[in-house]
Design an enzyme around this catalytic site. Structure first.
Site, PDB file in Angstrom:
ATOM      1  N   HIS A 157       3.755   2.133  -1.980  1.00  0.00           N
ATOM      2  CA  HIS A 157       4.206   1.896  -2.891  1.00  0.00           C
ATOM      3  C   HIS A 157       3.150   2.805  -3.396  1.00  0.00           C
ATOM      4  CE1 HIS A 157       7.143  -1.532  -2.167  1.00  0.00           C
ATOM      5  NE2 HIS A 157       7.773  -0.138  -2.654  1.00  0.00           N
ATOM      6  N   GLN A 173      17.269   9.347   1.653  1.00  0.00           N
ATOM      7  CA  GLN A 173      17.541   8.468   0.324  1.00  0.00           C
ATOM      8  C   GLN A 173      17.345   9.778  -0.746  1.00  0.00           C
ATOM      9  OE1 GLN A 173      16.238   4.541  -1.368  1.00  0.00           O
ATOM     10  NE2 GLN A 173      14.238   5.919  -1.601  1.00  0.00           N
ATOM     11  N   SER A 232       9.167  -3.676   2.318  1.00  0.00           N
ATOM     12  CA  SER A 232       9.061  -4.683   1.900  1.00  0.00           C
ATOM     13  C   SER A 232       9.927  -5.284   3.086  1.00  0.00           C
ATOM     14  CB  SER A 232       9.876  -5.041   0.291  1.00  0.00           C
ATOM     15  OG  SER A 232       8.915  -4.145  -0.267  1.00  0.00           O
ATOM     16  N   ALA A 243       0.764  -1.352  -0.086  1.00  0.00           N
ATOM     17  CA  ALA A 243       0.369   0.324   0.216  1.00  0.00           C
ATOM     18  C   ALA A 243       1.180   1.355  -0.078  1.00  0.00           C
ATOM     19  CB  ALA A 243      -1.221  -0.357   0.668  1.00  0.00           C
ATOM     20  N   GLY A 253       9.256   7.511  -1.160  1.00  0.00           N
ATOM     21  CA  GLY A 253       8.635   7.759  -0.023  1.00  0.00           C
ATOM     22  C   GLY A 253       9.305   8.262   0.787  1.00  0.00           C
TER      23      GLY A 253
HETATM   24  O1  PAF Z   1      13.749   2.851  -2.482  1.00  0.00           O
HETATM   25  C1  PAF Z   1      13.475   1.712  -3.272  1.00  0.00           C
HETATM   26  O2  PAF Z   1      12.792   1.372  -3.281  1.00  0.00           O
HETATM   27  C2  PAF Z   1      14.680   2.588  -3.844  1.00  0.00           C
HETATM   28  O3  PAF Z   1      16.099   2.510  -3.401  1.00  0.00           O
HETATM   29  C3  PAF Z   1      15.182   2.695  -5.541  1.00  0.00           C
HETATM   30  C4  PAF Z   1      14.764   4.477  -5.189  1.00  0.00           C
HETATM   31  C5  PAF Z   1      14.105   2.483  -5.694  1.00  0.00           C
HETATM   32  C6  PAF Z   1      16.429   2.688  -6.278  1.00  0.00           C
HETATM   33  O4  PAF Z   1      16.713   1.044  -6.497  1.00  0.00           O
END
Ligand code: PAF
Length: 285
Positions: free
Chosen positions: A37, A155, A188, A35, A149
């Protein structure tokens, strides 16, 4: 929904859309969609005429002792969910498409300062792998907007800074963390938790909330807040890597120019390493 597995296919499709004046959004993922994503896809849909989701488990962002091989790969279910979410194009490349030279790629993107702190201290090279693959995805897909996210707040900060520093023509949008009813941020990696560990895991959200309550009440004893958060996680049975109060823009300790703080933590629980954060605006609109 169309599925593209090669760089050439996705480039051709997006080129057509852009030529028709359509605005294109990208939601980069590593698959095993949940959810959280789907909320990124909804944010993308709101901002664009066409939505591309990428599903690619990026080897470059996993350390040698990390879970690259074990990372859940559920492409059939992902395809189904993306179709239901009215995503127009799934880009699911092989490793060879993204890294044609195999491990020989000489270029890496390092966002200095931001990449080596917090999670970067515990996962050396991880954020270089993330920044490099995201820059590649931006070049391959050429989206107008990309959605990430905010659960992965470091990140998100790194991608925002990279995009600004490299003057990339893509708007970066953060989407709020989606939580289970007991507060655990969806991830995940939650699937690595046993039932007993899953019952303990909401302690992360509770520790963050307790820190935010103290900050909101005016407490500025950052080391005291950090060690209280760390201890409450340890007491609940987690193994914290860090519990930190930072400026939400530069991820440095809060300073005179700080307009918003963020409390971030990473903690290990069984086989999982879980991360989460909560923001604390100081200047309210
Ligand atoms: O957040 C993620 O799933 C990954 O780090 C990403 C941004 C897709 C890069 O591989």
């Amino acid at each position: 929904m169309e599925v593209a597995t090669t760089v050439a296919e996705v480039r051709a499709r997006v080129r057509d859309w852009r030529a028709a004046g359509l605005r294109v959004a990208l939601v980069p993922t590593m698959g095993n969609l949940h959810a959280g994503h789907l909320s990124l896809l909804a944010a993308a849909r709101f901002r664009a005429d066409r939505v591309v989701a990428s599903v690619f488990v990026n080897p470059l962002q996993f350390g040698p002792a990390e879970d690259f091989a074990a990372y859940p790969r559920t492409l059939d279910e992902d395809r189904e969910l993306l179709g239901e979410a009215h995503c127009e194009l799934l880009f699911a490349p092989t490793v060879e498409q993204v890294y044609p030279d195999g491990g020989a790629q000489a270029t890496l993107i390092t966002v200095r300062g931001l990449s080596s702190i917090l999670c970067g201290q515990f996962r050396p090279g991880h954020f270089d792998g993330v920044a490099t693959v995201v820059a590649k995805l931006f070049n391959i897909v050429a989206p107008d907007v990309a959605v990430f996210g905010e659960k992965d707040f470091q990140q998100f900060s790194i991608i925002r800074r990279m995009t600004c520093d490299l003057q990339l023509l893509v708007e970066i949008v953060g989407a709020p963390t989606v939580r289970a009813p007991d507060g655990l941020a969806l991830s995940s990696r939650n699937r690595y938790l046993s039932a007993q560990e899953r019952a303990i895991a909401p302690a992360i959200h509770h520790a963050l909330q307790a820190a935010v309550a103290r900050l909101d009440a005016g407490d500025r004893n950052f080391p005291g807040l950090e060690s209280a958060g760390w201890q409450s996680l340890a007491l609940a049975g987690l193994r914290p890597d860090y519990f930190a109060v930072r400026d939400a823009d530069d991820l440095q300790p809060p300073h005179a120019a700080t307009r918003e703080m963020v409390v971030l933590t990473a903690a290990r629980l069984g086989k999982a390493r879980l991360i989460d954060n909560l923001r604390v605006p100081l200047v309210r609109p």
